[in-house]
Design a protein around this motif. Structure first.
Motif: not given
Length: 191
Positions: A138-144
């Motif tokens: 997912g984008w949120n976890y990846t960007l984090l």
């Protein structure tokens, strides 16, 4: 024929990867994943992460593992030979030439032009890995993870191998907890 393909794949990526390991990684990925289809992008990302965590030149480590996986011991030796020997030979030739013509403006211009090209290659590879990670995490976890890793390496000066090791431990711990809870569920359902 497989040994010939192993040699060609690592010879091409080694010869065209001007600037060392980081600039050759996208070329190795192209040969291994797209041209010969010896592994998929996720498997290549795992090999890259493991190679980054170990000491030594990344191309040699990747060549050794991928060559072994595709062609056994002979494949490993073949891939390492294709990566190391031509590069060392060219390096000696180029160093002799550069030393002879070091005062010429075209030598300085050539050296300066390589850096942006290597940066673009690394940027493309990075973006490709970010897109693939966002599909599974997912984008949120990846960007984090991307920003957290960047900040940790830049501000704290932590070596990337330490971050990779920590993330591997976390992933293995989470996987073990998940498998334990699944086993407990199976035991409860069987009673």
């Amino acid at each position: 024929m497989k040994q010939v393909h192993i040699f060609i794949a690592f010879f091409r990526s080694g010869m065209l990867g001007f600037g060392g390991g980081p600039s050759a990684i996208p070329l190795v990925q192209h040969e291994v994943v797209r041209v010969y289809k010896w592994m998929n992008d996720d498997e290549f990302a795992d090999v890259l992460a493991l190679a980054n965590a170990l000491p030594g030149p990344i191309n040699t480590k990747m060549a050794g593992y991928i060559g072994w996986r595709v062609g056994g011991i002979i494949g490993m030796l073949n891939a390492i030979f294709a990566t190391v020997v031509p590069t060392v030979t060219l390096m000696i030739i180029f160093l002799v030439l550069l030393s002879a013509y070091k005062d010429k403006p075209w030598v300085t211009g050539m050296s300066q032009a390589v850096l942006p090209v290597a940066g673009v290659l690394m940027g493309i590879l990075t973006w490709d890995f970010i897109k693939k990670s966002s599909q599974s995490l997912g984008w949120n976890y990846t960007l984090l993870l991307v920003f957290g890793s960047f900040i940790t390496m830049q501000l704290l000066g932590l070596h990337p191998a330490i971050i990779i090791a920590i993330l591997l431990i976390i992933a293995l711990s989470a996987r073990n907890k998940k498998s334990l809870s699944e086993n407990k569920e199976k035991e409860r359902s069987s009673l």
